[in-house]
Design an enzyme around this catalytic site. Structure first.
Site, PDB file in Angstrom:
ATOM      1  N   HIS A 279       5.595 -12.918   8.288  1.00 23.98           N
ATOM      2  CA  HIS A 279       5.736 -11.538   7.840  1.00 23.98           C
ATOM      3  C   HIS A 279       6.894 -11.449   6.853  1.00 23.98           C
ATOM      4  O   HIS A 279       7.862 -12.209   6.964  1.00 23.98           O
ATOM      5  CB  HIS A 279       5.996 -10.594   9.022  1.00 23.98           C
ATOM      6  CG  HIS A 279       5.670  -9.175   8.699  1.00 23.98           C
ATOM      7  ND1 HIS A 279       6.581  -8.326   8.127  1.00 23.98           N
ATOM      8  CD2 HIS A 279       4.517  -8.476   8.824  1.00 23.98           C
ATOM      9  CE1 HIS A 279       6.005  -7.152   7.935  1.00 23.98           C
ATOM     10  NE2 HIS A 279       4.751  -7.212   8.341  1.00 23.98           N
TER      11      HIS A 279
ATOM     12  N   ARG B 114       2.800  -4.900  17.683  1.00 25.93           N
ATOM     13  CA  ARG B 114       1.412  -4.425  17.535  1.00 25.93           C
ATOM     14  C   ARG B 114       0.452  -5.532  17.952  1.00 25.93           C
ATOM     15  O   ARG B 114      -0.591  -5.279  18.548  1.00 25.93           O
ATOM     16  CB  ARG B 114       1.167  -3.983  16.082  1.00 25.93           C
ATOM     17  CG  ARG B 114       2.118  -2.861  15.643  1.00 25.93           C
ATOM     18  CD  ARG B 114       2.061  -2.614  14.154  1.00 25.93           C
ATOM     19  NE  ARG B 114       2.407  -3.795  13.377  1.00 25.93           N
ATOM     20  CZ  ARG B 114       2.223  -3.923  12.067  1.00 25.93           C
ATOM     21  NH1 ARG B 114       1.702  -2.921  11.378  1.00 25.93           N
ATOM     22  NH2 ARG B 114       2.581  -5.026  11.431  1.00 25.93           N
TER      23      ARG B 114
ATOM     24  N   SER C 282       0.831  -1.220   0.000  1.00 24.12           N
ATOM     25  CA  SER C 282       0.000   0.000   0.000  1.00 24.12           C
ATOM     26  C   SER C 282       0.863   1.267   0.000  1.00 24.12           C
ATOM     27  O   SER C 282       0.618   2.194  -0.784  1.00 24.12           O
ATOM     28  CB  SER C 282      -0.976   0.004   1.177  1.00 24.12           C
ATOM     29  OG  SER C 282      -0.321  -0.316   2.378  1.00 24.12           O
TER      30      SER C 282
ATOM     31  N   ASP D  19      -2.290  -8.631  12.365  1.00 23.94           N
ATOM     32  CA  ASP D  19      -3.661  -9.026  12.052  1.00 23.94           C
ATOM     33  C   ASP D  19      -4.187 -10.168  12.917  1.00 23.94           C
ATOM     34  O   ASP D  19      -5.379 -10.465  12.895  1.00 23.94           O
ATOM     35  CB  ASP D  19      -3.759  -9.433  10.574  1.00 23.94           C
ATOM     36  CG  ASP D  19      -3.510  -8.245   9.663  1.00 23.94           C
ATOM     37  OD1 ASP D  19      -3.951  -7.150  10.013  1.00 23.94           O
ATOM     38  OD2 ASP D  19      -2.875  -8.426   8.609  1.00 23.94           O
TER      39      ASP D  19
ATOM     40  N   HIS E 170      -2.158  -8.855   2.266  1.00 21.55           N
ATOM     41  CA  HIS E 170      -1.801  -7.582   2.922  1.00 21.55           C
ATOM     42  C   HIS E 170      -2.929  -7.267   3.921  1.00 21.55           C
ATOM     43  O   HIS E 170      -3.154  -8.022   4.851  1.00 21.55           O
ATOM     44  CB  HIS E 170      -1.625  -6.535   1.818  1.00 21.55           C
ATOM     45  CG  HIS E 170      -0.950  -5.263   2.237  1.00 21.55           C
ATOM     46  ND1 HIS E 170      -0.314  -5.103   3.432  1.00 21.55           N
ATOM     47  CD2 HIS E 170      -0.814  -4.064   1.595  1.00 21.55           C
ATOM     48  CE1 HIS E 170       0.181  -3.875   3.508  1.00 21.55           C
ATOM     49  NE2 HIS E 170      -0.114  -3.221   2.400  1.00 21.55           N
TER      50      HIS E 170
END
Ligand code: HAX
Length: 424
Positions: A309, A318, A233, A364, A263
């Site tokens: 990843h 995160r 992105s 995620d 993504h």
């Protein structure tokens, strides 16, 4: 107190001089080489982009302008945007000024709603989101100023202005899409008294008596805000912006990349997987049951969503921040417990499987179960939330790029025949 624009304007001449003399002195030095494997393998690890807003060391995770993301988890997203753009953390008064500026542009024009209302009822929310931003392109100050004639050294100013307007409108647009697409009733108008993240939470229409959903939204917006310049992105946004397409085009294009399942769409896949686990075992499974389920997923040729990843080689900080939030706010929620248990089991499974270079959870893996806990049960919407947040980083990168007067992107592509001749 200094506004974002004042702080940036003060820094730009020094930054330009620094880069100019650095390139003049070192322009011919080599910083990376490209193997055949990298050329065919997504350019992984090739160092050919500059991005000063954040770095992601494989063993540390996201660092925004020198600050590990874990240190920023209690900050407002708009303060993190200020930090991303300028490299300085704003004081409270400067943050309040930015919040106020954003709230002044929070309205989405009526023609945008009309376009979205005309779309098929089963359109993906990411298509509606990206289209909504593109439809607003006629508001672009950059395009207007460019058409009138503008010096290259001034590009950053209307780019900043466009970005402020886009960021300001995104919660209203995204929340309106949620309510329209999932039949939640009339749109909720922005409240000028609330901060950017809390107002997004309110406009979604989620009941929030304790204010924890607003806290989750603020946290979510900070954690997803930026992740270097080479992810799909950010890189797409940068590439489109480098042609001097204005930020409406560039952000919309970046979000189209975020919509891919490898993504940003991975967060909807993660929750789908956790719900499949819950439904199959009628609740929280044992570690052995979970291990078997994971192997069944891998043996059917699918990936374990939320794990692995391209850059990271540790548990994503995160993920850790979301897990900490869940442990505080909804420790007894079945899906949260499954996500927690998955964390105990999957890294070993992936190591044994032997393919993924990173067996650890990414951002995620935990976010979906928290959204679900608060009643956002429509997975298809999750990437839109990610997009609202990632727009902060994409905008910051665009503004910095225009401030530095970066060139249009044009790497050289080669044919397979050329490759074969060259490696001989
Ligand atoms: N489950 C199973 N296999 C995996 C895996 C996973 N979670 N992660 C990687 N692998 C496999 C890859 O598919 C690849 O297999 P092949 O050699 O057969 O092609 C192999 O391991 C090597 O891949 P890698 O080098 O470790 O990982 P990549 O840099 O190619 O890809 C991905 C990184 C994030 C796309 C990958 O780990 C993946 O597909 N994960 C699951 C989807 C996901 O969670 N995506 C979200 C990532 C975070 C993000 O960007 N959010 O926006």
């Amino acid at each position: 107190m200094a506004t974002l624009k004042e702080t940036l304007a003060k820094k730009i001449p020094g930054l330009r001089d620094e880069i100019k003399s650095f390139v003049k002195a070192n322009g011919a030095k080599v910083i990376s080489e490209v193997t055949v494997q990298q050329a065919y393998g997504g350019m992984r690890g090739v160092k050919s982009l500059v991005c000063d807003t954040s770095v992601v060391p494989p063993d540390k995770g996201l660092i925004i302008r020198g600050r590990p993301v874990a240190e920023l988890k209690n900050e407002l997203p708009e303060a993190v945007f200020y930090l991303l753009v300028t490299g300085e953390m704003p004081d409270q008064v400067s943050t309040a000024a930015l919040t106020k500026e954003l709230k002044a542009h929070a309205k989405v024009p009526d023609y945008v709603w009309k376009i979205l209302e005309a779309m098929p009822k089963d359109s993906h929310p990411m298509v509606m989101f990206s289209l909504g931003i593109l439809a607003m392109e006629k508001e672009s100050v950059f395009r207007k100023k460019y058409t009138e004639g503008m010096a290259k050294t001034d590009y950053w100013d209307p780019t900043l202005e466009d970005c402020i307007r886009i960021i300001a409108a995104l919660p209203t647009l995204a929340a309106g899409i949620y309510r329209m697409r999932f039949n939640k009733g009339a749109r909720i108008e922005p409240d000028p008294a609330l901060d950017w993240g809390a107002d997004y939470a309110r406009m979604l229409g989620i009941k929030d008596p304790k204010g924890e959903f607003a806290n989750l939204m603020r946290l979510y917006m900070v954690l997803h805000s930026d992740h270097e310049g080479g992810n799909v992105s950010a890189h797409t946004c940068h590439c489109v912006g480098s042609a001097l397409s204005d930020p409406y085009y560039a952000i919309s294009a970046g979000l189209d990349g975020l919509a891919g399942p490898l993504h940003g769409l991975a967060n909807q896949e993660c929750l789908r997987w956790a719900i499949m686990v819950r439904d199959k075992f009628g609740g929280v499974p044992s570690d052995d049951q979970l291990r078997q389920f994971a192997w069944d997923t891998l043996n059917s040729g699918q990936v374990i969503p939320g794990y692995g990843h391209a850059v990271l080689r540790i548990t994503d900080p995160r993920f850790a921040a979301f897990r900490e939030f869940g442990a505080r706010v909804c420790p007894d929620d079945d899906l949260f417990k499954i996500v927690d248990r998955v964390f105990n089991v999957i890294p070993d499974v992936l190591r044994e499987h032997g393919k993924a270079k990173d067996p650890w959870p990414n951002v995620d893996a935990a976010s979906g179960c928290l959204l679900y806990h608060f009643g956002i049960t429509e997975f298809e919407y999750y990437t839109v939330l990610f997009g609202v947040s990632r727009a902060l980083g994409m905008c910051a990168q665009l503004i910095v790029s225009r401030a530095l007067g970066e060139a249009i992107e044009r790497p050289k592509s080669v044919t397979t025949e050329w490759m074969k001749q060259t490696v001989k």
